[in-house]
Each structure stands twice: as C-alpha cells, then as structure tokens.
Design an enzyme around this catalytic site. Structure first.
Site, PDB file in Angstrom:
ATOM      1  N   ILE A  32       0.644 -20.278   1.735  1.00 33.06           N
ATOM      2  CA  ILE A  32       1.836 -19.965   1.714  1.00 33.06           C
ATOM      3  C   ILE A  32       1.627 -18.879   0.332  1.00 33.06           C
ATOM      4  O   ILE A  32       2.175 -17.633   0.348  1.00 33.06           O
ATOM      5  CB  ILE A  32       3.029 -20.596   1.455  1.00 33.06           C
ATOM      6  CG1 ILE A  32       4.258 -19.918   1.483  1.00 33.06           C
ATOM      7  CG2 ILE A  32       3.029 -21.299   0.099  1.00 33.06           C
ATOM      8  CD1 ILE A  32       5.600 -20.644   1.702  1.00 33.06           C
ATOM      9  N   GLN A  94      -4.513 -30.531  -7.855  1.00 34.72           N
ATOM     10  CA  GLN A  94      -3.723 -30.904  -6.963  1.00 34.72           C
ATOM     11  C   GLN A  94      -2.236 -30.899  -7.271  1.00 34.72           C
ATOM     12  O   GLN A  94      -1.858 -31.436  -7.919  1.00 34.72           O
ATOM     13  CB  GLN A  94      -4.371 -32.384  -6.426  1.00 34.72           C
ATOM     14  CG  GLN A  94      -3.439 -32.637  -4.986  1.00 34.72           C
ATOM     15  CD  GLN A  94      -3.751 -34.001  -4.522  1.00 34.72           C
ATOM     16  OE1 GLN A  94      -4.327 -34.932  -4.930  1.00 34.72           O
ATOM     17  NE2 GLN A  94      -3.368 -34.497  -3.262  1.00 34.72           N
ATOM     18  N   HIS A 100      -5.659 -32.094   1.649  1.00 37.85           N
ATOM     19  CA  HIS A 100      -5.619 -31.018   2.493  1.00 37.85           C
ATOM     20  C   HIS A 100      -6.957 -30.644   2.042  1.00 37.85           C
ATOM     21  O   HIS A 100      -7.514 -30.645   0.810  1.00 37.85           O
ATOM     22  CB  HIS A 100      -4.606 -30.153   2.478  1.00 37.85           C
ATOM     23  CG  HIS A 100      -4.218 -29.655   0.813  1.00 37.85           C
ATOM     24  ND1 HIS A 100      -3.282 -30.811   0.267  1.00 37.85           N
ATOM     25  CD2 HIS A 100      -4.355 -28.786   0.057  1.00 37.85           C
ATOM     26  CE1 HIS A 100      -3.180 -30.223  -0.973  1.00 37.85           C
ATOM     27  NE2 HIS A 100      -3.906 -29.027  -1.058  1.00 37.85           N
ATOM     28  N   HIS A 102      -8.686 -26.517   1.398  1.00 38.64           N
ATOM     29  CA  HIS A 102      -8.593 -25.179   1.581  1.00 38.64           C
ATOM     30  C   HIS A 102      -9.864 -24.400   2.173  1.00 38.64           C
ATOM     31  O   HIS A 102     -11.134 -24.834   1.801  1.00 38.64           O
ATOM     32  CB  HIS A 102      -8.535 -24.784   0.075  1.00 38.64           C
ATOM     33  CG  HIS A 102      -7.378 -25.138  -0.744  1.00 38.64           C
ATOM     34  ND1 HIS A 102      -6.367 -24.246  -1.031  1.00 38.64           N
ATOM     35  CD2 HIS A 102      -7.216 -26.430  -1.303  1.00 38.64           C
ATOM     36  CE1 HIS A 102      -5.515 -25.105  -1.802  1.00 38.64           C
ATOM     37  NE2 HIS A 102      -5.873 -26.390  -1.887  1.00 38.64           N
TER      38      HIS A 102
HETATM   39  P1  AMP Z   1      -3.529 -27.968  -4.057  1.00 36.63           P
HETATM   40  O1  AMP Z   1      -3.308 -27.279  -5.373  1.00 36.63           O
HETATM   41  O2  AMP Z   1      -4.904 -28.320  -3.723  1.00 36.63           O
HETATM   42  O3  AMP Z   1      -2.702 -29.204  -3.984  1.00 36.63           O
HETATM   43  O4  AMP Z   1      -3.134 -26.990  -3.125  1.00 36.63           O
HETATM   44  C1  AMP Z   1      -1.604 -26.911  -2.562  1.00 36.63           C
HETATM   45  C2  AMP Z   1      -1.592 -25.529  -1.798  1.00 36.63           C
HETATM   46  O5  AMP Z   1      -0.624 -25.481  -0.899  1.00 36.63           O
HETATM   47  C3  AMP Z   1      -1.590 -24.352  -2.520  1.00 36.63           C
HETATM   48  O6  AMP Z   1      -2.579 -23.307  -2.373  1.00 36.63           O
HETATM   49  C4  AMP Z   1      -0.055 -23.814  -2.163  1.00 36.63           C
HETATM   50  O7  AMP Z   1       0.269 -22.206  -2.049  1.00 36.63           O
HETATM   51  C5  AMP Z   1       0.098 -24.345  -0.691  1.00 36.63           C
HETATM   52  N1  AMP Z   1       1.295 -24.625  -0.440  1.00 36.63           N
HETATM   53  C6  AMP Z   1       2.517 -25.163  -0.718  1.00 36.63           C
HETATM   54  N2  AMP Z   1       3.458 -25.224  -0.002  1.00 36.63           N
HETATM   55  C7  AMP Z   1       3.269 -24.729   0.880  1.00 36.63           C
HETATM   56  C8  AMP Z   1       3.772 -24.186   2.280  1.00 36.63           C
HETATM   57  N3  AMP Z   1       5.151 -24.853   2.320  1.00 36.63           N
HETATM   58  N4  AMP Z   1       3.264 -23.933   3.376  1.00 36.63           N
HETATM   59  C9  AMP Z   1       1.813 -23.366   3.131  1.00 36.63           C
HETATM   60  N5  AMP Z   1       1.261 -23.751   2.017  1.00 36.63           N
HETATM   61  C10 AMP Z   1       1.767 -24.352   0.924  1.00 36.63           C
END
Ligand code: AMP
Ligand code: ZN
Length: 138
Positions: A32, A94, A100, A102
């Site tokens: 997002i 995180q 997840h 990336h």
């Molecule tokens: P991390 O910092 O590795 O936990 O990455 C979390 C990622 O999730 C970030 O890049 C956010 O932009 C993404 N994110 C958070 N909420 C959503 C959502 N509802 N849909 C898509 N991506 C999201």
C-alpha cells in the site's frame, strides 16, 4: 486466522486488496505504501508472526512463488533488479507481525535505500562465530 491481524484478513479475502497471485498457501498483493511502483508483498495464508514461526510447508514453497512473481515483475516493469526483503522483529524494521516477503523492483538510478555500513572481524572472529552458530543449526 487471527481476526486482529490485517494480513490474515487480507490473505483470507475479508479485506479487499490488489492481488497479483493466489494459491492454496499464499496471497501476493501490492504494498500500500510502495518503495517503488510494483512493490509486492507475499503473505502466507497461515498466520505466523515471523520467519522463526513460519510453518514448514509454507517455508518450503515460498521461494518458488517469489521466483515466479519476480520474473513477472521484471517482465512487466522492465526493472533492472529486485530486492527480496524480509523483516523479523521491530529492531529489523518489521511493522506488521504476520510473516511477509517484500519484492521491491529496483532501477539503476533509483533512490531506494537498502544499505548498511560494512563492518569488519578481528582475526579468527568470523570462524569462531560460525562454529558457534553452526552447532545450533538442526
Ligand atoms: P514490514 O515493515 O516489513 O513489516 O512491512 C510492512 C509492509 O506492509 C509495509 O511496506 C507497508 O506499506 C505494508 N502494508 C501495511 N498495511 C498494508 C495494507 N493494508 N495493504 C498493503 N500493504 C500494507
Ligand atoms: Zn496474520
């Protein structure tokens, strides 16, 4: 599914998302707030907080899915490279506690920063540490 986990809700289809891939084990969606356009997240459908807790079935299948998606990104986005990034724990960046991966498209002159200062070992230090870690791998 953890009902308070946003990625469980997205992976389960309860919250709509821009999905690029789905199978029995994973859903892959557009991030997002992308580091670059076409930044994708691969979410296992089964909840785990992080890599340490990831179930073995998802772990075994994950890289094959990442490879398929990365190939599609390269083709469609004409990017020059891709970072596969995975954060575990707040200290590692995180922010969403559902495992997840990336997949971040990269371009030769882009401004995306995934970098660190290179450290150094004293003589024998790396080998000593390697031995200690190796003993804990099972
Ligand atoms: P991390 O910092 O590795 O936990 O990455 C979390 C990622 O999730 C970030 O890049 C956010 O932009 C993404 N994110 C958070 N909420 C959503 C959502 N509802 N849909 C898509 N991506 C999201
Ligand atoms: Zn979850």
């Amino acid at each position: 599914m953890a009902s308070n986990c946003i990625f469980c809700r997205i992976a389960g289809g309860e919250i709509p998302s821009a999905a690029v891939y789905e199978d029995e084990y994973f859903k892959a969606i557009m991030d997002i707030a992308p580091a670059a356009k076409g930044h994708i997240l691969i979410l296992p459908k089964k909840h785990s907080d992080n890599l340490l807790e990831l179930d073995s079935e998802s772990a075994a299948r994950l890289l094959a899915v990442a490879q398929k998606i990365a190939k599609a990104q390269m083709e469609e986005l004409k990017c020059d490279g891709i970072n596969l990034l995975q954060n575990n724990g707040e200290a590692a960046g995180q922010t969403v506690n559902h495992f997840h991966i990336h997949l971040i498209p990269r371009y030769k002159s882009d401004q995306v920063k995934i970098s660190w200062q290179q450290g150094a070992y004293a003589d024998g230090e790396a080998a000593g540490l390697a031995e200690k870690i190796a003993k804990r791998i099972n």
